[in-house]
Design a protein around this motif. Sequence first.
Motif: not given
Length: 251
Positions: A2, A5-6, A8-9, A28, A48, A51-52
């Motif tokens: 998590d 991905y956070q 990346v965001i 993204v 997320k 993306l995963m």
Amino acid sequence: MDEFYQEVIDEHLNQYQSNSINMQDDMVDILLKLKQDYSNNITFDHVKGVLMNILLAGTGTSASTVVWAMTMLIKNPEFLKKVQQEVRDAVGKKGKVEEDDLYKLDYLKAVIKEALRLYPVVPLLLPRESRDQCILEGYKIPKKTLVYVNAWAVGRDPKCWNRPEEFDPERFMGSNLEYKGADFEWIPFGSGRRGCPGLLMGATAVELALSNLVYSFDWELPKGTLDIDTLKTKGTVMHKKNELLLVAKVP
Ligand code: HEM
């Protein structure tokens, strides 16, 4: 995961603030744009999750396809030579194979298709559940039955393939079998509505990786190794169980 991905965001959101990139530059950005446009229905958790999904479904499958293709090539050196010749003739002294070169590489594509016929990396596709009772080829399938489609068996079915156990990429030269599985004797990406949505990206990634491997190096078995095994892992994605160890030589 998590947190990853956070990060990346956040990186993307910070870049918008400093105006260093425009929205819609990459995947993204597109997801964040969708979130902005449908703010009531799409949350950061959805972004997320997607993306995963893409990372998990897209990386192991493509990498494993490259490994199986290299395994088959090293076991069948006459085809390795031919594909290498094709790629080197088409690309010349440019130094690497790029996406724009791929349309010239029919033999390479036949090699990948043949590797996926013998080693479909998602051998049972993804499980389905029957919504209603139905009869298929005389078999009664009750409602809510878990159903698997055996792509592995389909690709080796002697009713559809001559010499099914033999690796022979030339069977795909001039054939109009396509990845999207319209012909049910070959379904490495599944078929229909729930077939692989990453097909184009996956096929291109494998073509780029494999073409560069055969373009840049000559390949040999390590000293003392007589043959390469084809043992597989169990699970949704079928990897080669033992690492593929080869010697790469600059030609
Ligand atoms: C050589 C590479 C790949 C192969 C062989 C492959 C194969 C497959 C197969 C067989 C399925 C199941 C289809 C079915 O049950 O009918 C599938 C599903 C899926 N694939 Fe791929 N795939 C590859 C690359 C990718 C890539 C690059 C992505 C994303 C960028 C991706 C995303 C997905 C997703 C999200 C699903 C689930 C679809 C759903 O449940 O509706 N795949 N893939």
